[in-house]
Design a protein around this motif. Sequence first.
Motif, PDB file in Angstrom:
ATOM      1  N   TYR A   1       0.841  -1.204   0.000  1.00 40.15           N
ATOM      2  CA  TYR A   1       0.000   0.000   0.000  1.00 40.15           C
ATOM      3  C   TYR A   1       0.875   1.252   0.000  1.00 40.15           C
ATOM      4  O   TYR A   1       0.694   2.174  -0.790  1.00 40.15           O
ATOM      5  CB  TYR A   1      -0.885  -0.064   1.247  1.00 40.15           C
ATOM      6  N   TYR A   2       1.853   1.292   0.905  1.00 39.91           N
ATOM      7  CA  TYR A   2       2.718   2.466   1.019  1.00 39.91           C
ATOM      8  C   TYR A   2       3.765   2.512  -0.077  1.00 39.91           C
ATOM      9  O   TYR A   2       4.195   3.598  -0.490  1.00 39.91           O
ATOM     10  CB  TYR A   2       3.373   2.496   2.401  1.00 39.91           C
TER      11      TYR A   2
ATOM     12  N   ALA B   1       4.715   6.550  -6.651  1.00 35.56           N
ATOM     13  CA  ALA B   1       3.994   7.573  -7.415  1.00 35.56           C
ATOM     14  C   ALA B   1       4.495   8.976  -7.079  1.00 35.56           C
ATOM     15  O   ALA B   1       4.715   9.800  -7.974  1.00 35.56           O
ATOM     16  CB  ALA B   1       2.497   7.475  -7.138  1.00 35.56           C
ATOM     17  N   ILE B   2       4.693   9.258  -5.798  1.00 35.89           N
ATOM     18  CA  ILE B   2       5.082  10.609  -5.401  1.00 35.89           C
ATOM     19  C   ILE B   2       6.514  10.921  -5.808  1.00 35.89           C
ATOM     20  O   ILE B   2       6.818  12.018  -6.305  1.00 35.89           O
ATOM     21  CB  ILE B   2       4.878  10.800  -3.881  1.00 35.89           C
TER      22      ILE B   2
ATOM     23  N   LEU C   1      -4.452   5.151  -4.949  1.00 37.64           N
ATOM     24  CA  LEU C   1      -3.359   5.607  -4.096  1.00 37.64           C
ATOM     25  C   LEU C   1      -2.411   6.535  -4.851  1.00 37.64           C
ATOM     26  O   LEU C   1      -2.037   7.601  -4.362  1.00 37.64           O
ATOM     27  CB  LEU C   1      -2.587   4.411  -3.551  1.00 37.64           C
ATOM     28  N   ALA C   2      -2.007   6.097  -6.043  1.00 36.40           N
ATOM     29  CA  ALA C   2      -1.058   6.898  -6.820  1.00 36.40           C
ATOM     30  C   ALA C   2      -1.662   8.249  -7.200  1.00 36.40           C
ATOM     31  O   ALA C   2      -1.004   9.293  -7.106  1.00 36.40           O
ATOM     32  CB  ALA C   2      -0.625   6.132  -8.063  1.00 36.40           C
ATOM     33  N   ASP C   3      -2.928   8.238  -7.619  1.00 33.04           N
ATOM     34  CA  ASP C   3      -3.583   9.484  -8.018  1.00 33.04           C
ATOM     35  C   ASP C   3      -3.713  10.445  -6.836  1.00 33.04           C
ATOM     36  O   ASP C   3      -3.528  11.653  -6.984  1.00 33.04           O
ATOM     37  CB  ASP C   3      -4.967   9.194  -8.599  1.00 33.04           C
ATOM     38  N   CYS C   4      -4.044   9.904  -5.673  1.00 38.95           N
ATOM     39  CA  CYS C   4      -4.158  10.752  -4.480  1.00 38.95           C
ATOM     40  C   CYS C   4      -2.811  11.396  -4.156  1.00 38.95           C
ATOM     41  O   CYS C   4      -2.736  12.577  -3.806  1.00 38.95           O
ATOM     42  CB  CYS C   4      -4.652   9.932  -3.296  1.00 38.95           C
TER      43      CYS C   4
END
Length: 348
Positions: free
Chosen positions: A83-84, A90-91, A306-309
């Motif tokens: 998850y992390y 992504a970030i 998750l990536a989009d957020c």
Amino acid sequence: MTLSERAAKAPTLKDVAAQAGVSLATAGRVLRNETYPVDKVLAERVRQVAITLGYVPNVIARSLRGGAPSMVGLIIGDMVEPYYAEIAEAITQHAEATHKALAIVCNMQRDPLLELKYCQQLWEHRVSGLVLAGGGFDQQEHKEALRALLSRMVQSGVIVTALSPRDLGIPEFAVDNVVVGRMMAEELTKHGHRKIGIISGPPQSPVTQLRVSGAIEAIEKVGGEYEVTNSTLNPGAGAAAVERLVSIRPDLTGFIVGSGSIALGVMRKLRELGRQIPRDASVVTVGNTRLAEWSDPPLVTIDIRLADCGRQALDYIHNKLKGLEAKDAVSMSVRVTNGASVGKPAKR
């Protein structure tokens, strides 16, 4: 040699300009790769002098002068949890590719004091923005201390965001977790499941509470029955949790699971108990991670973006620093992913 002695010996832009025989402004333009026209011969000479002297720009000083988002901090809950990992990937990619910023990733290891420590240290290292991507249920005892620290950071100009409900007075970029819970339950009920086990994450987590409430609402809507238990976020705990549930309710046919890691243990234990997936039991979870894709069978999940957020939070930080319009919070839509872990309930 001490740190201060090394800093004193570090070549400066002034040293580069002097040895190259150019003005300080010209040396700066060349080494910042600005579009301002500089003679090619002079520019090459500046670059060669910089290499010879071992000069590197002081990005912290540059960001303090110009307000550019050169560094952002990201604090994740547990580095080994997929998850992390998806958020961090992504970030860090978006920071470099879109904003030319460096993302510093800190792993709080589910330790609330480490989250506080990393916030302080990232502030001291002059990050322009901070993304909190963990700690929602770990950070209870020290929550007010965290709130006070973040308030001071914001007052100093740091843009602080979160990727889950934290109740800290900062912008949150996340999905509607009641909807997530409802969609997990509906994925089972539409296949005919009416006796459903819910294996959620830690009970003190606001995210867990919201998802469980959404799932129960959807199950009760179709007149179904449910049994709830909690699990920590690892396969072993998931295996123990599903074993508890089926010992109480052997008639359960569908299982809503709080994370992909928990789901791995759930599916392993169900197979040990003689239940094949999805023939004898169906499993649905959250997070469209590689773990879900590589599971056997591939898990049906609710993609919580998750990536989009993470990218939205980073764009928000960038826009705020640049004085551009930025929405204080964004709720992302969710979707069901294609997997093979859900089917019709077996007749018993």
